[in-house]
Design an enzyme around this catalytic site. Sequence first.
Site, PDB file in Angstrom:
ATOM      1  N   LYS A  72       8.233  -4.559  14.836  1.00 40.34           N
ATOM      2  CA  LYS A  72       8.584  -3.299  14.400  1.00 40.34           C
ATOM      3  C   LYS A  72       9.485  -2.710  15.427  1.00 40.34           C
ATOM      4  CE  LYS A  72       7.319  -1.574  11.069  1.00 40.34           C
ATOM      5  NZ  LYS A  72       7.879  -1.681   9.734  1.00 40.34           N
TER       6      LYS A  72
ATOM      7  N   THR B  73       6.373   2.512  12.947  1.00 40.03           N
ATOM      8  CA  THR B  73       4.837   2.809  13.336  1.00 40.03           C
ATOM      9  C   THR B  73       4.542   3.753  14.688  1.00 40.03           C
ATOM     10  OG1 THR B  73       2.623   1.726  13.710  1.00 40.03           O
ATOM     11  CG2 THR B  73       4.639   0.253  13.673  1.00 40.03           C
ATOM     12  N   ASP B  74       3.632   4.172  14.611  1.00 43.34           N
ATOM     13  CA  ASP B  74       3.438   4.916  15.948  1.00 43.34           C
ATOM     14  C   ASP B  74       3.029   3.678  17.103  1.00 43.34           C
ATOM     15  OD1 ASP B  74       1.088   4.060  14.915  1.00 43.34           O
ATOM     16  OD2 ASP B  74      -0.174   5.890  15.544  1.00 43.34           O
ATOM     17  N   GLU B  75       2.669   2.418  16.553  1.00 46.14           N
ATOM     18  CA  GLU B  75       2.377   1.283  17.358  1.00 46.14           C
ATOM     19  C   GLU B  75       3.381   0.743  18.194  1.00 46.14           C
ATOM     20  OE1 GLU B  75      -0.462  -1.708  15.725  1.00 46.14           O
ATOM     21  OE2 GLU B  75      -0.957  -0.212  14.130  1.00 46.14           O
TER      22      GLU B  75
ATOM     23  N   ALA C 243       9.079  -2.815   3.481  1.00 47.28           N
ATOM     24  CA  ALA C 243       8.962  -4.053   3.498  1.00 47.28           C
ATOM     25  C   ALA C 243       8.521  -4.723   4.982  1.00 47.28           C
ATOM     26  CB  ALA C 243       9.826  -5.171   2.949  1.00 47.28           C
TER      27      ALA C 243
ATOM     28  N   TYR D 135       2.688  -7.809  16.128  1.00 47.40           N
ATOM     29  CA  TYR D 135       3.179  -6.994  15.046  1.00 47.40           C
ATOM     30  C   TYR D 135       4.128  -5.727  15.634  1.00 47.40           C
ATOM     31  CZ  TYR D 135       2.790  -2.939  11.930  1.00 47.40           C
ATOM     32  OH  TYR D 135       3.075  -1.740  11.146  1.00 47.40           O
TER      33      TYR D 135
ATOM     34  N   HIS E 272      -5.846  -4.940  22.608  1.00 50.58           N
ATOM     35  CA  HIS E 272      -6.162  -3.837  21.586  1.00 50.58           C
ATOM     36  C   HIS E 272      -5.661  -2.378  22.181  1.00 50.58           C
ATOM     37  CE1 HIS E 272      -9.521  -2.368  18.573  1.00 50.58           C
ATOM     38  NE2 HIS E 272      -8.190  -1.899  18.283  1.00 50.58           N
TER      39      HIS E 272
ATOM     40  N   SER F  52       2.362  -6.552   8.177  1.00 52.11           N
ATOM     41  CA  SER F  52       1.742  -5.320   8.403  1.00 52.11           C
ATOM     42  C   SER F  52       0.443  -5.377   9.293  1.00 52.11           C
ATOM     43  CB  SER F  52       1.643  -4.160   7.462  1.00 52.11           C
ATOM     44  OG  SER F  52       0.758  -4.590   6.617  1.00 52.11           O
TER      45      SER F  52
ATOM     46  N   THR G 130      10.457 -11.374   9.139  1.00 56.14           N
ATOM     47  CA  THR G 130      10.731 -10.263   8.131  1.00 56.14           C
ATOM     48  C   THR G 130      10.987  -9.108   8.699  1.00 56.14           C
ATOM     49  OG1 THR G 130       9.531 -11.325   6.168  1.00 56.14           O
ATOM     50  CG2 THR G 130       9.203  -8.703   6.269  1.00 56.14           C
TER      51      THR G 130
ATOM     52  N   PHE H 102       0.807  -1.263  -0.006  1.00 53.51           N
ATOM     53  CA  PHE H 102       0.094   0.100  -0.071  1.00 53.51           C
ATOM     54  C   PHE H 102       0.800   1.177   0.113  1.00 53.51           C
ATOM     55  CE2 PHE H 102      -2.026   2.826   3.473  1.00 53.51           C
ATOM     56  CZ  PHE H 102      -2.777   3.632   2.482  1.00 53.51           C
TER      57      PHE H 102
ATOM     58  N   LEU I 298       6.469 -10.022  -2.773  1.00 52.33           N
ATOM     59  CA  LEU I 298       4.821 -10.340  -3.153  1.00 52.33           C
ATOM     60  C   LEU I 298       4.275 -11.409  -2.408  1.00 52.33           C
ATOM     61  CD1 LEU I 298       5.318 -10.170  -7.199  1.00 52.33           C
ATOM     62  CD2 LEU I 298       4.438  -8.224  -5.383  1.00 52.33           C
TER      63      LEU I 298
HETATM   64  P1  NAD Z   1       1.744  -3.901   3.316  1.00 50.65           P
HETATM   65  O1  NAD Z   1       1.285  -4.821   3.999  1.00 50.65           O
HETATM   66  O2  NAD Z   1       0.364  -3.132   2.285  1.00 50.65           O
HETATM   67  O3  NAD Z   1       2.802  -4.033   2.241  1.00 50.65           O
HETATM   68  C1  NAD Z   1       3.835  -4.560   2.537  1.00 50.65           C
HETATM   69  C2  NAD Z   1       4.904  -4.924   1.449  1.00 50.65           C
HETATM   70  O4  NAD Z   1       5.976  -5.758   1.896  1.00 50.65           O
HETATM   71  C3  NAD Z   1       4.231  -5.864   0.647  1.00 50.65           C
HETATM   72  O5  NAD Z   1       4.339  -5.474  -0.890  1.00 50.65           O
HETATM   73  C4  NAD Z   1       4.813  -7.229   0.695  1.00 50.65           C
HETATM   74  O6  NAD Z   1       4.804  -8.291  -0.607  1.00 50.65           O
HETATM   75  C5  NAD Z   1       6.249  -6.938   0.802  1.00 50.65           C
HETATM   76  N1  NAD Z   1       6.889  -7.623   1.894  1.00 50.65           N
HETATM   77  C6  NAD Z   1       6.598  -8.618   3.000  1.00 50.65           C
HETATM   78  N2  NAD Z   1       7.617  -9.305   3.512  1.00 50.65           N
HETATM   79  C7  NAD Z   1       8.567  -9.065   2.621  1.00 50.65           C
HETATM   80  C8  NAD Z   1      10.149  -9.808   2.352  1.00 50.65           C
HETATM   81  N3  NAD Z   1      10.310 -10.501   3.497  1.00 50.65           N
HETATM   82  N4  NAD Z   1      10.635  -9.149   1.457  1.00 50.65           N
HETATM   83  C9  NAD Z   1      10.264  -8.560   0.497  1.00 50.65           C
HETATM   84  N5  NAD Z   1       9.166  -7.747   0.663  1.00 50.65           N
HETATM   85  C10 NAD Z   1       8.377  -8.199   1.709  1.00 50.65           C
HETATM   86  O7  NAD Z   1       2.035  -2.775   4.473  1.00 50.65           O
HETATM   87  P2  NAD Z   1       1.866  -1.286   4.308  1.00 50.65           P
HETATM   88  O8  NAD Z   1       0.738  -0.620   5.013  1.00 50.65           O
HETATM   89  O9  NAD Z   1       2.172  -0.401   2.970  1.00 50.65           O
HETATM   90  O10 NAD Z   1       3.189  -0.711   5.382  1.00 50.65           O
HETATM   91  C11 NAD Z   1       4.618  -0.370   4.769  1.00 50.65           C
HETATM   92  C12 NAD Z   1       5.191   0.034   6.030  1.00 50.65           C
HETATM   93  O11 NAD Z   1       4.778   0.809   6.643  1.00 50.65           O
HETATM   94  C13 NAD Z   1       5.542  -1.190   7.014  1.00 50.65           C
HETATM   95  O12 NAD Z   1       6.748  -1.302   7.289  1.00 50.65           O
HETATM   96  C14 NAD Z   1       4.520  -0.805   8.138  1.00 50.65           C
HETATM   97  O13 NAD Z   1       4.862  -1.319   9.398  1.00 50.65           O
HETATM   98  C15 NAD Z   1       4.898   0.536   7.929  1.00 50.65           C
HETATM   99  N6  NAD Z   1       3.575   1.565   8.585  1.00 50.65           N
HETATM  100  C16 NAD Z   1       2.473   1.167   8.009  1.00 50.65           C
HETATM  101  C17 NAD Z   1       1.335   1.927   8.421  1.00 50.65           C
HETATM  102  C18 NAD Z   1      -0.293   1.890   7.943  1.00 50.65           C
HETATM  103  O14 NAD Z   1      -1.067   2.418   8.542  1.00 50.65           O
HETATM  104  N7  NAD Z   1      -0.532   1.105   6.945  1.00 50.65           N
HETATM  105  C19 NAD Z   1       1.405   2.939   9.533  1.00 50.65           C
HETATM  106  C20 NAD Z   1       2.987   3.231   9.717  1.00 50.65           C
HETATM  107  C21 NAD Z   1       3.824   2.489   9.493  1.00 50.65           C
END
Ligand code: NAD
Length: 337
Positions: free
Chosen positions: A155, A126-128, A83, A151, A277, A86, A101, A11, A35
């Site tokens: 992180k 992340t804030d978490e 990556a 999770y 939670h 998440s 990962t 995302f 992927l």
């Molecule tokens: P997501 O789950 O949509 O995407 C994660 C991507 O990482 C996917 O494309 C997946 O295929 C890839 N991936 C997973 N394991 C892998 C590996 N071993 N090697 C290579 N690629 C791998 O996550 P997102 O929501 O886009 O979040 C991206 C980052 O931002 C994460 O690190 C997450 O902790 C952080 N984050 C997310 C949020 C949120 O609200 N979504 C908020 C703060 C921080």
Amino acid sequence: MKLLVTGGCGFIGTNFIRLMLAAHPDWSIVNLDKLTYAGNCLNLLDIEKTEPRYAFVHGDICDRDLVMDLLTDNGVDAVVNFAAESHVDRSINDPSPFVTTNVGGAQNLMECARQCGIGRFVHVSTDEVYGTLGPSGKFTETTPLAPNSPYSASKAGADLMARAYFETYRFPVLITRCSNNYGPYQFPEKLIPLMYLNAKADKPLPVYGDGLNVRDWIFVDDHCRGVELTLTRGREGQVYNFGGAAEETNISVVRTLLSIVGKPESLITHVTDRPGHDKRYAMDFSLAAEELGFAPTLPFAEGLARTIAWYEANGTWLEQVQSGEYRSFMDTWYEER
Ligand code: NAD
């Protein structure tokens, strides 16, 4: 600048790559993504077909040889690590891939980057990691880490490893911690796209517990700009908080969404609360504002309306994600190349 972006088919990574290629004509990007179920190769297919400054590599951030090859063969200047596994609920069912990962993969990337002398490494967190807040106060960069889910613990583990790499090796790492993102391309297991899909299908909208858990919501483009500012202007070894200044209870998010799509609140169904939670997250991002010039640009209601308009206009994307059709497409597309 040549960037190695990891997790770019997820995302936030997808939105980041699109924004950076458009904003910086002199940047090129290699996207390394495993992927997993959350990575969708269709997200960037148009760019892959037309943009010579972009290359996709299917692989794992835990694979030392592959990462070393990518860093040395491509003359990479900087790494941005998105990556991750998440999804909190999945981490409760099985924490193992989260440790592999999110901790092991992040450490492998940092170690390879250190050995290759990479000049800049942004680790996206992340804030978490801060745990939970009471009704008042905000997380700052010095709030102690107190993660409550597998999770967030994974992180936090990577954040601490990044800190140790800076303190021990003066490795040029920077850490971003951001609140809840929403926007285009979000996988429909997360709150907003899940509720949108259920509402459209007149299915019940499952809300954990009393629905009064508070999250700070940020439109994904604003988070991506925060990562860009960290990469280009941040201080090595520093943590930067990012947020949208938009605290909302889960129930109010769902109600606003229902009003935008014109569906009744009777679809809301309260379900047993998630274990551990966190009650409330809120971010103090004054450091990023002062040092990097960061400010969120989109009020929540406007961002939510824009997000829903994107889902409305991209029904094929949603269908392909829901049916898993993108996976069979992926097999054919990559076999043919
Ligand atoms: P997501 O789950 O949509 O995407 C994660 C991507 O990482 C996917 O494309 C997946 O295929 C890839 N991936 C997973 N394991 C892998 C590996 N071993 N090697 C290579 N690629 C791998 O996550 P997102 O929501 O886009 O979040 C991206 C980052 O931002 C994460 O690190 C997450 O902790 C952080 N984050 C997310 C949020 C949120 O609200 N979504 C908020 C703060 C921080």
